[in-house]
Design an enzyme around this catalytic site. Sequence first.
Site, PDB file in Angstrom:
ATOM      1  N   ARG A 247      16.420 -14.396  -6.451  1.00 17.71           N
ATOM      2  CA  ARG A 247      15.937 -13.193  -7.148  1.00 17.71           C
ATOM      3  C   ARG A 247      15.831 -13.466  -8.648  1.00 17.71           C
ATOM      4  O   ARG A 247      14.884 -13.071  -9.303  1.00 17.71           O
ATOM      5  CB  ARG A 247      16.839 -11.972  -6.900  1.00 17.71           C
ATOM      6  CG  ARG A 247      16.510 -10.803  -7.839  1.00 17.71           C
ATOM      7  CD  ARG A 247      17.065  -9.458  -7.412  1.00 17.71           C
ATOM      8  NE  ARG A 247      18.412  -9.510  -6.896  1.00 17.71           N
ATOM      9  CZ  ARG A 247      19.519  -9.695  -7.626  1.00 17.71           C
ATOM     10  NH1 ARG A 247      19.440  -9.813  -8.943  1.00 17.71           N
ATOM     11  NH2 ARG A 247      20.701  -9.757  -7.055  1.00 17.71           N
TER      12      ARG A 247
ATOM     13  N   TYR B 198      -5.600   3.111 -14.938  1.00 14.41           N
ATOM     14  CA  TYR B 198      -5.411   2.948 -13.490  1.00 14.41           C
ATOM     15  C   TYR B 198      -4.543   4.096 -12.944  1.00 14.41           C
ATOM     16  O   TYR B 198      -3.531   4.455 -13.562  1.00 14.41           O
ATOM     17  CB  TYR B 198      -4.738   1.588 -13.215  1.00 14.41           C
ATOM     18  CG  TYR B 198      -4.446   1.352 -11.770  1.00 14.41           C
ATOM     19  CD1 TYR B 198      -5.461   1.115 -10.857  1.00 14.41           C
ATOM     20  CD2 TYR B 198      -3.142   1.388 -11.290  1.00 14.41           C
ATOM     21  CE1 TYR B 198      -5.198   0.917  -9.522  1.00 14.41           C
ATOM     22  CE2 TYR B 198      -2.867   1.176  -9.951  1.00 14.41           C
ATOM     23  CZ  TYR B 198      -3.892   0.941  -9.071  1.00 14.41           C
ATOM     24  OH  TYR B 198      -3.626   0.751  -7.748  1.00 14.41           O
TER      25      TYR B 198
ATOM     26  N   ASP C  79      -3.626  -3.897 -20.138  1.00 17.12           N
ATOM     27  CA  ASP C  79      -3.857  -4.218 -18.732  1.00 17.12           C
ATOM     28  C   ASP C  79      -5.204  -4.945 -18.659  1.00 17.12           C
ATOM     29  O   ASP C  79      -6.256  -4.351 -18.853  1.00 17.12           O
ATOM     30  CB  ASP C  79      -3.860  -2.929 -17.900  1.00 17.12           C
ATOM     31  CG  ASP C  79      -4.011  -3.198 -16.401  1.00 17.12           C
ATOM     32  OD1 ASP C  79      -4.546  -4.263 -16.036  1.00 17.12           O
ATOM     33  OD2 ASP C  79      -3.597  -2.330 -15.599  1.00 17.12           O
TER      34      ASP C  79
ATOM     35  N   LYS D 132      -5.705  -8.702  -7.742  1.00 17.08           N
ATOM     36  CA  LYS D 132      -7.150  -8.688  -7.922  1.00 17.08           C
ATOM     37  C   LYS D 132      -7.622 -10.122  -8.256  1.00 17.08           C
ATOM     38  O   LYS D 132      -7.486 -10.986  -7.437  1.00 17.08           O
ATOM     39  CB  LYS D 132      -7.513  -7.678  -9.007  1.00 17.08           C
ATOM     40  CG  LYS D 132      -6.746  -6.332  -8.885  1.00 17.08           C
ATOM     41  CD  LYS D 132      -7.041  -5.558  -7.626  1.00 17.08           C
ATOM     42  CE  LYS D 132      -6.060  -4.418  -7.358  1.00 17.08           C
ATOM     43  NZ  LYS D 132      -5.781  -3.511  -8.450  1.00 17.08           N
TER      44      LYS D 132
END
Length: 391
Positions: free
Chosen positions: A52, A104, A177, A202
């Site tokens: 992690r 978004y 972004d 994306k």
Amino acid sequence: MTVFPTDKFATKAIHAGAHTDVHGSVIEPISLSTTFKQHAPAQPVGAYEYSRSQNPNRKNLEDAVAALENAKFGLAFSSGSATTAVILQSLPQGAHAVSIGDVYGGTHRYFTKVAQAHGVETDFTNDLVRDLPKLVKSNTKLVWIESPTNPTLKVTDIQQVNDIVRKINPEILLVVDNTFLSPYLSNPLDFGADVVVHSATKYINGHSDVVLGVLATNNEELYTKLQFLQNAIGAIPSPFDSWLAHRGLKTLHLRVRQASISAGKIAQFLNDSEFVESVNYPGLKTHPNYDVVQKQHREALGGGMISFRIKGGAEAASKFSSATRLFTLAESLGGIESLLEVPAVMTHGGIPKEQREASGVYDNLVRLSVGIEDADDLLDDIKQAMQKVSN
Ligand SMILES: *Cc1c(COP(=O)(O)O)cnc(C)c1O
């Protein structure tokens, strides 16, 4: 951590974060081990202790993304949304933020429904350059840009926003972004942003088979803070997803370049079509922010995303998007395959009509994500679907 020693994008894409193992494997194996051996207590054999906190495949991806964004540091998360969440989580109680209006949907939701619960208040505006001086308060800690916006593809001048923000208060965090352009078309840190974020789901992964998020920054103190939160919150990507996203990233320049060239041709066709009311595409000279595109995008390329208003209202939009053969009717974007959708009833269906239309998302708006199939075949597909609507 060092910046990769070349400034050529294609070389960085192939070699940054790409290491050989003890066998000399040209492609690094997927490291599934959750824990790593130590010689003595608190003396790990290598760089890793627990997966992690850090994992070889994630580290490779983070280094590669950092190199492509001209950054010293990269961090990867389980999704673009988790990346946003960690950045907003880093704000102090009672902080104020200013964000671009048609951000978004998931980012808007986090600002207004989640961060608000921690006392973070956000103002939205469709024109940051115009409104920032009025909106910034003494407790403003963050300015959030998305450029181009989704789905109307408005472009914000990052450098100009940076100049305005720094003059008011140099401490304010400027986040961009950059999902729609990818690091190939633009590097927001070069224009003064503190942090660049991506939904790697994306373009960076680019094959519609991984959900993942990344951020990059040159600010070491901020990186340490965000890395602490990454580990504490634990919203990390799996080794396999990190490996896939890293593999995808290696062809980013080829994919995004081709998608941009094909999208340019399609946007021009739509612009000339008698069946189309208007086209939003940053690569068109008629785009209202084309002057910004020329300085902010590589070779003024417009990217793979187009939206346009078809004549004939919602019915025509629905008919058109059901009539394409190569463009698949589906949400998401940035993959090798072409997709299309009708934002008003799909990705932006949850936004009240008035608010939606105020940012240009009308019922007849169609959004295209142009893939890397043959450009003429894609254009023919658009033409035959348009023909079906007009008949
Ligand atoms: C998809 C997307 C996100 C969210 O990313 P996920 O990986 O789906 O969580 C954030 N910003 C933009 C611009 C996006 O397109």
